[in-house]
Design an enzyme around this catalytic site. Structure first.
Site, mmCIF file in Angstrom:
data_model
loop_
_atom_site.group_PDB
_atom_site.id
_atom_site.type_symbol
_atom_site.label_atom_id
_atom_site.label_comp_id
_atom_site.label_asym_id
_atom_site.label_seq_id
_atom_site.Cartn_x
_atom_site.Cartn_y
_atom_site.Cartn_z
ATOM 1 N N GLU A 101 -9.628 12.615 9.510
ATOM 2 C CA GLU A 101 -10.356 12.005 10.619
ATOM 3 C C GLU A 101 -9.793 12.506 11.953
ATOM 4 O OE1 GLU A 101 -10.526 7.804 10.142
ATOM 5 O OE2 GLU A 101 -11.871 7.543 11.857
ATOM 6 N N ARG B 147 -0.728 7.466 -4.680
ATOM 7 C CA ARG B 147 -1.070 6.446 -5.661
ATOM 8 C C ARG B 147 -1.631 7.038 -6.945
ATOM 9 N NH1 ARG B 147 -1.999 3.309 -0.488
ATOM 10 N NH2 ARG B 147 -3.314 5.100 -0.146
HETATM 11 P P1 5GP Z 1 -11.141 10.243 1.606
HETATM 12 O O1 5GP Z 1 -10.470 11.575 1.751
HETATM 13 O O2 5GP Z 1 -12.001 10.155 0.372
HETATM 14 O O3 5GP Z 1 -11.873 9.830 2.848
HETATM 15 O O4 5GP Z 1 -9.994 9.152 1.471
HETATM 16 C C1 5GP Z 1 -9.384 8.909 0.246
HETATM 17 C C2 5GP Z 1 -7.892 8.892 0.389
HETATM 18 O O5 5GP Z 1 -7.501 7.924 1.353
HETATM 19 C C3 5GP Z 1 -7.249 8.513 -0.923
HETATM 20 O O6 5GP Z 1 -6.132 9.364 -1.181
HETATM 21 C C4 5GP Z 1 -6.834 7.063 -0.746
HETATM 22 O O7 5GP Z 1 -5.566 6.822 -1.302
HETATM 23 C C5 5GP Z 1 -6.815 6.840 0.756
HETATM 24 N N1 5GP Z 1 -7.540 5.617 1.144
HETATM 25 C C6 5GP Z 1 -8.540 5.508 2.043
HETATM 26 N N2 5GP Z 1 -8.955 4.225 2.167
HETATM 27 C C7 5GP Z 1 -8.198 3.502 1.329
HETATM 28 C C8 5GP Z 1 -8.161 2.089 0.980
HETATM 29 O O8 5GP Z 1 -8.918 1.220 1.450
HETATM 30 N N3 5GP Z 1 -7.241 1.726 0.063
HETATM 31 C C9 5GP Z 1 -6.412 2.629 -0.509
HETATM 32 N N4 5GP Z 1 -5.556 2.187 -1.428
HETATM 33 N N5 5GP Z 1 -6.423 3.940 -0.204
HETATM 34 C C10 5GP Z 1 -7.306 4.381 0.701
#
Ligand code: 5GP
Length: 174
Positions: A100, A63
């Site tokens: 995770e 995205r």
């Molecule tokens: P992090 O590595 O910070 O835990 O997760 C972020 C990544 O997961 C981002 O690349 C994001 O696109 C995706 N992601 C996690 N949760 C969501 C969510 O609720 N909506 C969207 N659009 N992407 C999410």
């Protein structure tokens, strides 16, 4: 109403997606509304203009690929992709990172950024920060300077900004 109000009104929330207990934030309603997309572009472009001296925008698959060109095209600077493993051709460098469950790999093309260049990293959402942290490590491996991680949405409770080791700016906070 303000650009920020319009953008906020076009983020949808889905309980228990993609699994039970997750509240998924969906940015695509913004893209379905030309007015909301223009508002988002204003917010992103004005913010990055304020940073000054940004040489490139680095976009995280997938995205981030939709957000970064809104900025780079207006500022007249390159947009550089970071992708999951096996998708970028030519010479690449990679970084493994923990998810995770299990691990994943990010890749960037050789010569896509030059040593000392100041870059802004962009993605749609900051959760735990694991994804952004890996991207920053990869950019530093190229001797790039991460000026900021810029995200459309930040999940504050998860405190991802404490994990990424670079300045963070979010347009909308949850
Ligand atoms: P992090 O590595 O910070 O835990 O997760 C972020 C990544 O997961 C981002 O690349 C994001 O696109 C995706 N992601 C996690 N949760 C969501 C969510 O609720 N909506 C969207 N659009 N992407 C999410």
């Amino acid at each position: 109403s303000s650009d920020l109000e319009i953008v906020k009104a076009h983020i949808a929330s889905y309980p228990d997606f993609p699994k039970v207990g997750i509240l998924f934030r969906d940015m695509f309603p913004i893209f379905q509304s030309p007015e909301a997309l223009a508002a988002l572009e204003n917010l992103l472009v004005d913010h990055v203009k304020g940073l000054q001296g940004v040489d490139a925008v680095v976009a995280l698959e997938s995205r981030g690929f939709l957000l970064a060109p809104l900025i780079s095209s207006k500022l007249g600077i390159p947009m550089v992709p970071i992708r999951k493993k096996g998708k970028l051709p030519g010479k690449i460098r990679k970084v493994d990172f923990a998810l995770e469950y299990g691990t994943d790999t990010f890749e960037m093309q050789e010569n896509s950024i030059k040593p000392g260049q100041r870059v802004v990293v962009i993605d749609d959402l900051l959760a735990t920060g694991g994804t952004a942290k890996a991207a920053c490590q990869l950019i530093r491996d190229f001797s790039g300077d991460v000026v900021e991680l810029l995200v459309l949405m930040e999940l504050k409770d998860l405190q991802g900004r404490n994990n990424v080791q670079c300045p963070v700016h979010s347009i909308v906070q949850f």
